[in-house]
Design a protein around this motif. Structure first.
Motif, short mmCIF file in Angstrom:
data_model
loop_
_atom_site.label_atom_id
_atom_site.label_comp_id
_atom_site.label_asym_id
_atom_site.label_seq_id
_atom_site.Cartn_x
_atom_site.Cartn_y
_atom_site.Cartn_z
N ILE A 61 1.02 -0.88 -0.22
CA ILE A 61 0.09 0.14 0.02
C ILE A 61 0.42 0.86 -0.40
N VAL A 62 1.95 1.09 0.32
CA VAL A 62 3.31 2.00 -0.07
C VAL A 62 2.81 2.98 -1.48
N ALA A 63 3.51 2.15 -2.20
CA ALA A 63 2.28 2.50 -3.15
C ALA A 63 1.79 3.61 -3.61
N GLN A 64 0.71 4.13 -2.62
CA GLN A 64 -0.02 4.74 -3.12
C GLN A 64 0.46 6.34 -1.89
N GLY A 65 1.22 6.63 -1.93
CA GLY A 65 2.32 7.32 -1.00
C GLY A 65 1.22 7.81 0.32
N VAL A 66 1.08 6.50 0.95
CA VAL A 66 1.15 6.98 2.63
C VAL A 66 1.77 7.26 4.05
N ASN A 67 2.85 6.82 3.13
CA ASN A 67 3.79 7.22 4.17
C ASN A 67 4.96 8.78 3.91
N PRO A 68 5.63 9.35 4.95
CA PRO A 68 6.56 9.80 4.56
C PRO A 68 7.75 9.27 4.63
N PHE A 69 7.61 7.67 5.70
CA PHE A 69 9.12 7.36 5.03
C PHE A 69 9.27 6.29 4.41
N PRO A 70 10.52 5.61 3.66
CA PRO A 70 11.02 4.52 2.56
C PRO A 70 10.57 3.54 2.98
N GLN A 71 10.66 2.48 2.12
CA GLN A 71 9.82 0.95 3.21
C GLN A 71 11.27 0.24 3.59
N GLN A 72 12.61 1.01 3.18
CA GLN A 72 13.79 0.69 4.50
C GLN A 72 14.09 0.67 5.06
N VAL A 73 12.62 1.95 5.38
CA VAL A 73 13.62 1.88 7.28
C VAL A 73 12.73 1.22 8.01
N THR A 74 11.80 0.48 8.11
CA THR A 74 10.88 -1.13 7.88
C THR A 74 12.84 -2.31 8.97
N ALA A 75 13.33 -2.32 8.09
CA ALA A 75 14.82 -2.81 7.93
C ALA A 75 14.68 -2.57 9.36
N LEU A 76 15.79 -1.42 8.30
CA LEU A 76 16.58 -0.90 9.47
C LEU A 76 16.21 -0.66 10.52
N MET A 77 14.82 -0.17 11.14
CA MET A 77 14.43 -0.03 11.92
C MET A 77 14.58 -2.22 13.21
N VAL A 78 14.26 -3.14 12.77
CA VAL A 78 14.52 -4.36 12.61
C VAL A 78 16.33 -4.46 13.15
N ASP A 79 17.03 -3.97 12.92
CA ASP A 79 18.16 -3.57 12.91
C ASP A 79 18.46 -2.77 14.13
N ASN A 80 17.83 -2.06 14.09
CA ASN A 80 17.94 -1.08 15.24
C ASN A 80 17.01 -1.84 16.28
N PHE A 81 16.14 -3.15 16.58
CA PHE A 81 15.87 -3.38 17.66
C PHE A 81 16.84 -4.28 17.72
N ARG A 82 17.36 -4.94 16.76
CA ARG A 82 18.60 -5.63 17.23
C ARG A 82 19.77 -6.01 18.15
N THR A 83 20.24 -5.05 17.36
CA THR A 83 20.91 -3.57 18.91
C THR A 83 20.66 -2.85 20.18
N GLY A 84 19.56 -2.62 20.00
CA GLY A 84 19.63 -2.60 21.32
C GLY A 84 19.20 -0.86 20.77
N GLY A 85 18.54 -0.51 20.07
CA GLY A 85 19.21 1.18 19.71
C GLY A 85 16.97 1.98 19.90
N ALA A 86 16.45 0.85 20.30
CA ALA A 86 15.32 1.35 19.66
C ALA A 86 14.20 1.30 20.90
N ALA A 87 13.32 2.40 20.76
CA ALA A 87 12.62 2.90 22.70
C ALA A 87 12.55 1.48 23.58
N ILE A 88 11.60 0.38 22.04
CA ILE A 88 11.01 -0.45 23.12
C ILE A 88 12.61 -1.31 23.68
N ASN A 89 13.68 -1.08 23.19
CA ASN A 89 14.94 -1.45 23.93
C ASN A 89 15.02 -1.34 25.68
#
Lengths: 317, 317
Positions: A61-89
């Protein structure tokens, strides 16, 4: 699967009334202890092991221009979760929860639901199974969260499919949509609703996605088999969970809502589901953050219930 | 005494905007981190040592039939705090706070304020000094709570003296007053207001008491000298703190409200003071319980602020 154990809940309620405090004065903390007692089937529930799971997915659905961030951010945030840098950590560390991070086929986004189904039914089943498998059977409570660029649009269309209404009723800014993106979100939701028939849980997940939403559904069902209480996070997590109520109106009875998001649709959704959030801290982050803060309150509730002196023990009255 | 450090607060705000989350999405948690930064005078505030102090006192106003519990319960609850059996003990354990219990002359209740002044001005000064002395200068945050049979009537009359109104505006059930006791509370407040002139902080504490309220005031003033942020508890604690605003309208700027009590006057009081509670969990226990639960949220806020990755560190954007 055992149902809610009313005998244990009643015993917990009686215990609350003899602890050294005016009856009822711990408010929501008392209710939480009684809820845990009923689902765990013990008058004094335990809260040793808490598991938080963050499911991540990508969305056509991101093809419809619904979000300001590019889709790659999902994987980058997963990396962030795994390295302990996100709020949830940080919040899991403070709240004492073990964090599991489960990305689902990030390099293979779901289909754009304005053009066709987001997923085949077999893909829905696979994602639900991934969700179920992620649940730690030894946990005393399960926290669920999500990450996925574009998934507040998926949540809005799910809410409309389950609870009625249109894009205008359920769309909010999500990660920070501007007014053009907001228009795109509302239009996408309305086009999706027009294109797809309703139906049960699998049909709605197939129509709109996404994988992390299906995984949340699978994890909730698995937790119910384990008599494991669940803390849901905010708007997106609640919308995914609500899809389960299409097949079973009581599917979320073992679930708490951790936090009421500022995403405007969340309040409306909670009213419709007759669920009352534990917290309201003006958060709108997702990734399980609201559930993790709510776990801290739950720990307080269980500690009071288990370890306070009774009036008799304290020689009062 | 240093004022709120706007440079540190601004630096904290700038840091929040580069952490890996949509700007503003941690809501109240962001505000709390910025508040702590300003008062501690560092862009990344610390929260190693938290001190909770419960002050306890007895009140001559119980002669007016305002409370269902006998006055001896104050001392019994102090024993309960000391042996670890009360709610505040469990909540401090979960939240990581060191608990100090400070009874003030329990065997010498204040005077009945419908008949005369509750305390001499010298007694007010002594109780304020006891409060100030109880503060741990090495703490990073101070939580204040109270215990005292009859003290919700004292809080109601203090609220009326500071903010206007009558017994009907400020009296609530407290520990569980029945309708006769509620009538007695309202009448006592109105008689107290008729008997005593207003005035400043010392005059109001002298007129109405009590010792734990004066100690709370002393602790708040001492914390300000130390640039130590404070978390106030519910109705009674906030009413005591409000008495300080008679001498200095900005006296509570370093204070947070931990929890909005279900005691009906608390909402009214917070609106008048323009203070927004961190939590609203239907609690009405006092003894610092709401402040202790709020400390858990504050720990989450500080952990996110200090330890999250920035967008640059996570390679995003």
């Amino acid at each position: 699967m055992k149902p809610f154990d009313h005998a244990s809940a009643d015993a917990a309620r009686e215990r609350q009334d003899i602890l050294t405090k005016p009856p009822g004065s711990l408010g929501r903390l008392e209710e939480l202890a009684i809820f845990m007692a009923g689902w765990q089937g013990r008058a004094v529930p335990v809260l040793n092991r808490a598991q938080a799971v963050v499911f991540a997915g990508n969305h056509g659905i991101v093809a419809q221009g619904v979000n300001p961030f590019p889709q790659q951010v999902t994987a980058l945030m997963v990396d962030n979760f795994r390295t302990g840098g996100a709020a949830i950590n940080q919040l899991c560390k403070v709240a004492g929860a073990h964090l599991s991070v489960v990305p689902l086929d990030l390099d293979r986004p779901t289909g754009d639901f304005t053009q066709g189904p987001a997923m085949a039914e077999a893909e829905v089943a696979a994602a639900m199974e991934t969700g179920a498998s992620a649940v730690d059977a030894d946990a005393d409570v399960l926290l669920l969260g999500e990450m996925g660029i574009g998934n507040s649009t998926v949540a809005a269309v799910q809410a409309a499919a389950v609870l009625g209404g249109t894009g205008a009723d359920w769309v909010g800014p999500g990660t920070g949509a501007n007014s053009e993106e907001m228009d795109n979100k509302r239009r996408a939701v309305d086009e999706g609703l027009a294109r797809h028939q309703g139906g049960g849980t699998t049909a709605v997940l197939s129509a709109f996605g996404g994988r992390e939403q299906a995984a949340i559904c699978g994890a909730i069902l698995r937790a119910r088999e384990l008599n494991l209480p669940v803390i849901l996070d905010g708007f997106i997590c609640t919308a995914a969970a609500a899809v389960l109520t299409l097949d079973n109106a009581e599917a979320l009875e073992h679930c708490l809502i951790g936090h009421q998001s500022t995403e405007p649709g969340h309040r409306r959704m909670l009213d419709a589901l007759k669920m009352s959030p534990i917290l309201s801290l003006d958060m709108r982050l997702g990734e399980g953050s609201g559930a993790a803060v709510a776990l801290m309150v739950l720990r307080g509730a269980i500690a009071c219930h288990a370890d306070m002196a009774t009036f008799a023990e304290a020689g009062i009255g």
